[in-house]
Design an enzyme around this catalytic site. Sequence first.
Site, PDB file in Angstrom:
ATOM      1  N   LEU A   1       7.135  -5.854   3.722  1.00  0.00           N
ATOM      2  CA  LEU A   1       6.590  -5.378   4.994  1.00  0.00           C
ATOM      3  C   LEU A   1       7.623  -4.552   5.747  1.00  0.00           C
ATOM      4  CD1 LEU A   1       4.716  -8.295   6.824  1.00  0.00           C
ATOM      5  CD2 LEU A   1       3.762  -6.469   5.428  1.00  0.00           C
TER       6      LEU A   1
ATOM      7  N   SER B   1       0.798  -1.239   0.000  1.00  0.00           N
ATOM      8  CA  SER B   1       0.000   0.000   0.000  1.00  0.00           C
ATOM      9  C   SER B   1       0.829   1.286   0.000  1.00  0.00           C
ATOM     10  CB  SER B   1      -0.930   0.003   1.221  1.00  0.00           C
ATOM     11  OG  SER B   1      -0.174  -0.178   2.402  1.00  0.00           O
TER      12      SER B   1
ATOM     13  N   ASP C   1      -3.488  -7.760   9.663  1.00  0.00           N
ATOM     14  CA  ASP C   1      -2.134  -8.058  10.121  1.00  0.00           C
ATOM     15  C   ASP C   1      -1.557  -9.273   9.361  1.00  0.00           C
ATOM     16  OD1 ASP C   1       0.182  -8.547  11.443  1.00  0.00           O
ATOM     17  OD2 ASP C   1      -0.707  -8.661  13.451  1.00  0.00           O
TER      18      ASP C   1
ATOM     19  N   THR D   1      10.277   6.989   3.116  1.00  0.00           N
ATOM     20  CA  THR D   1       9.011   6.267   3.306  1.00  0.00           C
ATOM     21  C   THR D   1       8.646   6.412   4.783  1.00  0.00           C
ATOM     22  OG1 THR D   1      10.017   4.164   3.920  1.00  0.00           O
ATOM     23  CG2 THR D   1       9.569   4.488   1.571  1.00  0.00           C
TER      24      THR D   1
ATOM     25  N   TYR E   1      22.409   0.935  11.433  1.00  0.00           N
ATOM     26  CA  TYR E   1      21.637   0.141  10.467  1.00  0.00           C
ATOM     27  C   TYR E   1      22.282  -1.226  10.203  1.00  0.00           C
ATOM     28  CZ  TYR E   1      18.081  -1.033   7.171  1.00  0.00           C
ATOM     29  OH  TYR E   1      17.024  -1.681   6.580  1.00  0.00           O
TER      30      TYR E   1
ATOM     31  N   TYR F   1       7.985   0.876  -1.243  1.00  0.00           N
ATOM     32  CA  TYR F   1       8.488  -0.062  -2.254  1.00  0.00           C
ATOM     33  C   TYR F   1       7.446  -1.092  -2.692  1.00  0.00           C
ATOM     34  CZ  TYR F   1      13.314   1.494  -2.506  1.00  0.00           C
ATOM     35  OH  TYR F   1      14.440   2.223  -2.776  1.00  0.00           O
TER      36      TYR F   1
ATOM     37  N   TYR G   1      18.304  -3.387   2.889  1.00  0.00           N
ATOM     38  CA  TYR G   1      19.082  -2.149   2.788  1.00  0.00           C
ATOM     39  C   TYR G   1      20.437  -2.361   3.455  1.00  0.00           C
ATOM     40  CZ  TYR G   1      20.410   2.754   2.999  1.00  0.00           C
ATOM     41  OH  TYR G   1      21.086   3.930   2.844  1.00  0.00           O
TER      42      TYR G   1
HETATM   43  P1  NAD Z   1       6.551   1.438   4.079  1.00  0.00           P
HETATM   44  O1  NAD Z   1       6.394   1.907   5.485  1.00  0.00           O
HETATM   45  O2  NAD Z   1       6.322   2.433   2.999  1.00  0.00           O
HETATM   46  O3  NAD Z   1       5.573   0.184   3.762  1.00  0.00           O
HETATM   47  C1  NAD Z   1       5.294  -0.789   4.684  1.00  0.00           C
HETATM   48  C2  NAD Z   1       4.137  -1.664   4.186  1.00  0.00           C
HETATM   49  O4  NAD Z   1       3.935  -2.713   5.151  1.00  0.00           O
HETATM   50  C3  NAD Z   1       2.792  -0.941   4.060  1.00  0.00           C
HETATM   51  O5  NAD Z   1       2.087  -1.465   2.958  1.00  0.00           O
HETATM   52  C4  NAD Z   1       2.058  -1.341   5.355  1.00  0.00           C
HETATM   53  O6  NAD Z   1       0.632  -1.313   5.268  1.00  0.00           O
HETATM   54  C5  NAD Z   1       2.565  -2.746   5.508  1.00  0.00           C
HETATM   55  N1  NAD Z   1       2.452  -3.267   6.875  1.00  0.00           N
HETATM   56  C6  NAD Z   1       3.069  -2.838   7.999  1.00  0.00           C
HETATM   57  N2  NAD Z   1       2.740  -3.629   9.046  1.00  0.00           N
HETATM   58  C7  NAD Z   1       1.910  -4.579   8.551  1.00  0.00           C
HETATM   59  C8  NAD Z   1       1.231  -5.696   9.124  1.00  0.00           C
HETATM   60  N3  NAD Z   1       1.365  -6.016  10.399  1.00  0.00           N
HETATM   61  N4  NAD Z   1       0.448  -6.432   8.315  1.00  0.00           N
HETATM   62  C9  NAD Z   1       0.271  -6.125   6.999  1.00  0.00           C
HETATM   63  N5  NAD Z   1       0.911  -5.103   6.402  1.00  0.00           N
HETATM   64  C10 NAD Z   1       1.710  -4.347   7.175  1.00  0.00           C
HETATM   65  O7  NAD Z   1       7.988   0.784   4.012  1.00  0.00           O
HETATM   66  P2  NAD Z   1       9.152   0.676   2.903  1.00  0.00           P
HETATM   67  O8  NAD Z   1      10.204   1.658   3.262  1.00  0.00           O
HETATM   68  O9  NAD Z   1       8.616   0.638   1.530  1.00  0.00           O
HETATM   69  O10 NAD Z   1       9.748  -0.739   3.301  1.00  0.00           O
HETATM   70  C11 NAD Z   1       9.449  -1.944   2.637  1.00  0.00           C
HETATM   71  C12 NAD Z   1      10.688  -2.825   2.624  1.00  0.00           C
HETATM   72  O11 NAD Z   1      11.707  -2.162   1.870  1.00  0.00           O
HETATM   73  C13 NAD Z   1      11.271  -3.080   4.023  1.00  0.00           C
HETATM   74  O12 NAD Z   1      11.735  -4.408   4.089  1.00  0.00           O
HETATM   75  C14 NAD Z   1      12.447  -2.119   4.080  1.00  0.00           C
HETATM   76  O13 NAD Z   1      13.466  -2.541   4.970  1.00  0.00           O
HETATM   77  C15 NAD Z   1      12.909  -2.165   2.628  1.00  0.00           C
HETATM   78  N6  NAD Z   1      13.778  -1.033   2.226  1.00  0.00           N
HETATM   79  C16 NAD Z   1      13.405   0.243   2.491  1.00  0.00           C
HETATM   80  C17 NAD Z   1      14.265   1.284   2.130  1.00  0.00           C
HETATM   81  C18 NAD Z   1      13.919   2.722   2.421  1.00  0.00           C
HETATM   82  O14 NAD Z   1      14.806   3.590   2.317  1.00  0.00           O
HETATM   83  N7  NAD Z   1      12.677   3.026   2.751  1.00  0.00           N
HETATM   84  C19 NAD Z   1      15.493   1.001   1.476  1.00  0.00           C
HETATM   85  C20 NAD Z   1      15.806  -0.323   1.184  1.00  0.00           C
HETATM   86  C21 NAD Z   1      14.939  -1.341   1.572  1.00  0.00           C
END
Ligand code: NAD
Length: 398
Positions: A139, A50, A111, A275, A235, A53, A225
Amino acid sequence: MIIKPKVRGFVCITAHPTGCEAHVQEQINYIKKQGKTQNGPKKVLVIGGSTGYGLASRIAATFGYGADTLGVFFERPANNGRPASAGWYNTAAFEKAARAEGYYAKSVNGDAFTDEIKQKTITRIKEDLGKVDLVIYSLAAPRRTDPKTGEVYKSTLKPIGQTFDNKTVDTDKKIIHDIHLDPANQEEIEATRKVMGGEDWELWIQALQEADVLSEGAQTIAYSYIGPKVTYPIYYQGTIGKAKEDLERANKAINKALAPLSGKAYISVNKVVVTQASSAIPVVPLYTSLVFKVMKEQGLHEDCIEQIHRLFTTQLFASKTPTLDEAGRIRIDDWEMRPEVQDAVANLWPQVTTESLYTLSDFAGYQANFLKLFGFGIEGINYDEDVAIDIPIDALTE
Ligand code: NAD
């Protein structure tokens, strides 16, 4: 209702439906501009689909490859005169745009760590899609209840085995200040692994495989990451880094489990982006502001959608098999990690102060990006206009 941003620390507690729609549309437009490819995923499950990423992956799968998608996430609908969460409005916008072009787009809201939501998702796959050929695991959650024991684990963002002293930016007060973090204890390290490690990814794949809803040759990918040396203590070598190490263990285990299906599991190390999840990590927003400035100057800037497009077209669904690093991971953070980018950031790091925050770093870009996550600050949207907040999505709930 007239909706304005209400920022509390590193979260914004309001979201704007029309603004979120425009943000989703901007990402759809980017993918459409790159052109559609036939050779790619067709039925996709996006866990965490939602925002961030995961949402970008859902958009890229549908508008880049014509895929039908089922999204799983945990979002809040509008109630008692309060707008819904950004991920809710993003989903409403995505569903509308996907359906308008004849693609299947439905969701499961709840969840994802629970057995119930896994089973609801499987039911929806069986009824609507039959099987899926790609499972995106994206997630980012602060806590997880172990479905077997009922124990609640909370993740922490702390160094391991050492204290960490550095500077960080208070994104609310717009000041740079010193930060001191004490090391995590064993319990906190383990709790973070339980939440952000690979256990739940394995449980999802196990449940999907047992229910026979994975196609022959199905692929799954989880995001990780690494980042620069300056954030290593908090990190890569910290509690979250340990959890990501566990994701690599799970990657190997899932690869073994998928072998009979000729399936494959991957981890992609993505670049830093703004994010909801990344804005909560100490020190990371300051590094992000600096690296944005450097990467924009060098013509290398990417947000979620550009990263996922590059991941899909040059790695996951390219004509060659993905290129992996020594630890077996796809590296789409390659531009961020270029020496000329990292050297420039390392040079700016000691110089940046509260006074020079807007000149030495792209803090303005960081803030604009943050507000955009919630549908604010988008050109062409009249934020003084009354908008309906109660927008439906097609989701099963707990
Ligand atoms: P985000 O906060 O934008 O998205 C998190 C998603 O998880 C949302 O869709 C949310 O609804 C869902 N979510 C959270 N708890 C939940 C639950 N209990 N049940 C169902 N859905 C749930 O996060 P993001 O930054 O896009 O991170 C996604 C992945 O990418 C992670 O593994 C993160 O470590 C990785 N990542 C992020 C970055 C960054 O800079 N943001 C960089 C590299 C990797």
